[in-house]
Design a protein around this motif. Structure first.
Motif, mmCIF file in Angstrom:
data_model
loop_
_atom_site.group_PDB
_atom_site.id
_atom_site.type_symbol
_atom_site.label_atom_id
_atom_site.label_comp_id
_atom_site.label_asym_id
_atom_site.label_seq_id
_atom_site.Cartn_x
_atom_site.Cartn_y
_atom_site.Cartn_z
ATOM 1 N N GLY A 7 0.722 -1.337 -0.003
ATOM 2 C CA GLY A 7 0.140 0.042 -0.140
ATOM 3 C C GLY A 7 0.722 1.211 0.063
ATOM 4 N N ARG A 8 0.113 2.517 0.077
ATOM 5 C CA ARG A 8 0.706 3.667 0.055
ATOM 6 C C ARG A 8 1.125 4.375 1.435
ATOM 7 N NH1 ARG A 8 -4.020 6.380 -2.919
ATOM 8 N NH2 ARG A 8 -4.746 6.743 -0.736
ATOM 9 N N LYS A 9 1.974 5.308 1.423
ATOM 10 C CA LYS A 9 2.220 6.107 2.773
ATOM 11 C C LYS A 9 0.988 6.388 3.489
ATOM 12 C CE LYS A 9 4.757 10.030 4.087
ATOM 13 N NZ LYS A 9 5.337 11.189 3.486
ATOM 14 N N LYS A 10 0.896 6.008 4.594
ATOM 15 C CA LYS A 10 -0.399 6.083 5.540
ATOM 16 C C LYS A 10 -1.484 5.445 5.063
ATOM 17 C CE LYS A 10 1.775 10.320 7.356
ATOM 18 N NZ LYS A 10 1.383 11.643 8.042
ATOM 19 N N ARG A 11 -1.478 4.433 4.429
ATOM 20 C CA ARG A 11 -2.535 3.646 3.933
ATOM 21 C C ARG A 11 -2.167 2.173 3.823
ATOM 22 N NH1 ARG A 11 -7.569 5.032 4.011
ATOM 23 N NH2 ARG A 11 -7.977 3.877 2.590
ATOM 24 N N PRO A 12 -1.795 1.742 4.996
ATOM 25 C CA PRO A 12 -1.336 0.330 5.079
ATOM 26 C C PRO A 12 -2.297 -0.749 4.531
ATOM 27 C CG PRO A 12 -1.533 0.948 7.121
ATOM 28 C CD PRO A 12 -2.104 2.145 6.330
ATOM 29 N N PHE A 13 -1.712 -1.619 3.862
ATOM 30 C CA PHE A 13 -2.528 -2.879 3.541
ATOM 31 C C PHE A 13 -1.515 -4.133 3.505
ATOM 32 C CE2 PHE A 13 -5.436 -5.261 0.668
ATOM 33 C CZ PHE A 13 -4.797 -6.007 0.137
ATOM 34 N N TYR A 14 -1.836 -5.291 4.189
ATOM 35 C CA TYR A 14 -1.186 -6.117 4.478
ATOM 36 C C TYR A 14 -1.228 -7.694 3.861
ATOM 37 C CZ TYR A 14 -0.078 -2.901 8.361
ATOM 38 O OH TYR A 14 0.224 -2.112 8.939
ATOM 39 N N ARG A 15 -0.323 -8.215 3.551
ATOM 40 C CA ARG A 15 -0.552 -9.628 2.779
ATOM 41 C C ARG A 15 -0.283 -10.564 3.886
ATOM 42 N NH1 ARG A 15 1.881 -9.500 -3.130
ATOM 43 N NH2 ARG A 15 0.369 -8.451 -4.201
ATOM 44 N N ILE A 16 -0.777 -11.752 3.989
ATOM 45 C CA ILE A 16 -0.540 -12.708 5.004
ATOM 46 C C ILE A 16 0.251 -13.869 4.379
ATOM 47 C CG2 ILE A 16 -1.233 -14.620 6.435
ATOM 48 C CD1 ILE A 16 -4.160 -13.068 6.660
ATOM 49 N N VAL A 17 1.507 -13.848 4.502
ATOM 50 C CA VAL A 17 2.606 -14.858 3.764
ATOM 51 C C VAL A 17 3.383 -15.675 4.531
ATOM 52 C CG1 VAL A 17 2.664 -12.890 2.319
ATOM 53 C CG2 VAL A 17 4.471 -13.000 3.971
ATOM 54 N N VAL A 18 3.820 -16.730 3.942
ATOM 55 C CA VAL A 18 4.664 -17.847 4.626
ATOM 56 C C VAL A 18 6.037 -17.221 4.172
ATOM 57 C CG1 VAL A 18 5.185 -20.097 4.767
ATOM 58 C CG2 VAL A 18 2.837 -19.370 4.502
ATOM 59 N N THR A 19 7.059 -17.111 4.940
ATOM 60 C CA THR A 19 8.352 -16.898 4.807
ATOM 61 C C THR A 19 9.249 -17.420 5.401
ATOM 62 O OG1 THR A 19 9.583 -15.272 4.117
ATOM 63 C CG2 THR A 19 8.324 -14.681 6.070
ATOM 64 N N ASP A 20 10.648 -17.198 5.335
ATOM 65 C CA ASP A 20 11.520 -17.775 6.377
ATOM 66 C C ASP A 20 11.773 -16.701 7.209
ATOM 67 O OD1 ASP A 20 14.103 -18.385 7.356
ATOM 68 O OD2 ASP A 20 14.809 -19.367 5.555
ATOM 69 N N SER A 21 12.157 -17.091 8.560
ATOM 70 C CA SER A 21 12.049 -16.025 9.526
ATOM 71 C C SER A 21 13.317 -15.174 9.641
ATOM 72 C CB SER A 21 12.065 -16.751 10.939
ATOM 73 O OG SER A 21 13.474 -17.794 11.014
ATOM 74 N N ARG A 22 14.367 -15.553 8.859
ATOM 75 C CA ARG A 22 15.525 -14.786 8.698
ATOM 76 C C ARG A 22 15.371 -13.377 7.733
ATOM 77 N NH1 ARG A 22 19.197 -19.862 7.641
ATOM 78 N NH2 ARG A 22 17.437 -20.186 6.489
ATOM 79 N N LYS A 23 14.425 -13.730 6.873
ATOM 80 C CA LYS A 23 14.157 -12.754 5.730
ATOM 81 C C LYS A 23 13.491 -11.354 6.420
ATOM 82 C CE LYS A 23 13.941 -15.161 1.839
ATOM 83 N NZ LYS A 23 14.545 -14.653 0.448
ATOM 84 N N ARG A 24 13.815 -10.105 5.745
ATOM 85 C CA ARG A 24 13.118 -8.882 6.403
ATOM 86 C C ARG A 24 11.704 -9.026 6.065
ATOM 87 N NH1 ARG A 24 16.700 -6.486 1.907
ATOM 88 N NH2 ARG A 24 14.343 -6.330 1.067
ATOM 89 N N ARG A 25 11.040 -7.878 6.782
ATOM 90 C CA ARG A 25 9.736 -7.966 6.600
ATOM 91 C C ARG A 25 8.924 -8.191 5.387
ATOM 92 N NH1 ARG A 25 6.865 -2.554 8.294
ATOM 93 N NH2 ARG A 25 7.517 -2.322 6.055
ATOM 94 N N ASP A 26 9.353 -7.309 4.535
ATOM 95 C CA ASP A 26 8.983 -7.148 3.160
ATOM 96 C C ASP A 26 9.831 -7.899 2.010
ATOM 97 O OD1 ASP A 26 7.068 -5.509 4.151
ATOM 98 O OD2 ASP A 26 8.115 -3.821 3.936
ATOM 99 N N GLY A 27 10.649 -9.002 2.723
ATOM 100 C CA GLY A 27 11.678 -9.630 1.600
ATOM 101 C C GLY A 27 10.675 -10.584 0.943
ATOM 102 N N GLY A 28 11.225 -11.621 0.382
ATOM 103 C CA GLY A 28 10.828 -12.567 -0.434
ATOM 104 C C GLY A 28 10.055 -13.369 0.347
ATOM 105 N N TRP A 29 8.964 -14.032 -0.084
ATOM 106 C CA TRP A 29 8.109 -15.115 0.562
ATOM 107 C C TRP A 29 7.831 -16.214 -0.272
ATOM 108 C CZ3 TRP A 29 3.711 -14.885 -2.564
ATOM 109 C CH2 TRP A 29 3.424 -13.599 -3.065
ATOM 110 N N ILE A 30 7.460 -17.328 0.585
ATOM 111 C CA ILE A 30 7.246 -18.620 -0.041
ATOM 112 C C ILE A 30 6.090 -18.795 -0.749
ATOM 113 C CG2 ILE A 30 7.181 -21.027 0.560
ATOM 114 C CD1 ILE A 30 9.010 -20.614 2.587
ATOM 115 N N GLU A 31 4.718 -18.362 0.049
ATOM 116 C CA GLU A 31 3.530 -18.314 -0.425
ATOM 117 C C GLU A 31 2.629 -17.209 0.209
ATOM 118 O OE1 GLU A 31 -0.188 -21.667 -0.598
ATOM 119 O OE2 GLU A 31 1.526 -22.023 0.740
#
Length: 75
Positions: free
Chosen positions: A10-34
């Motif tokens: 999403g945009r600045k001050k308008r957050p939108f979140y995806r629920i993702v499965v990822t490796d715990s060592r990745k950054r918050r917005d890094g790559g994800w598995i699914e």
């Protein structure tokens, strides 16, 4: 270890979140598995949509849920 957590979109001050499965060592917005769903807290009422079967699958194979994902999916 795999973890199910939110990744911010999403945009600045308008957050939108995806629920993702990822490796715990990745950054918050890094790559994800699914991507298994999304969460939009900015609209009234809040929108939460996720694939319950995939969430249960990932929990069964050992993925941990973040605190926020645990709280919003248990509603």
């Amino acid at each position: 270890m795999t973890v199910v957590r939110l990744t911010r979109m999403g945009r600045k001050k308008r957050p939108f979140y995806r629920i993702v499965v990822t490796d715990s060592r990745k950054r918050r917005d890094g790559g994800w598995i699914e991507s298994i769903g999304y969460y939009n807290p900015m609209v009234e009422p809040e929108v939460l949509k996720f694939d319950k079967e995939r969430l249960e699958y990932w929990k069964s194979v050992g993925a941990k849920l973040s605190d926020k994902v645990k709280s919003i999916t248990s509603k």
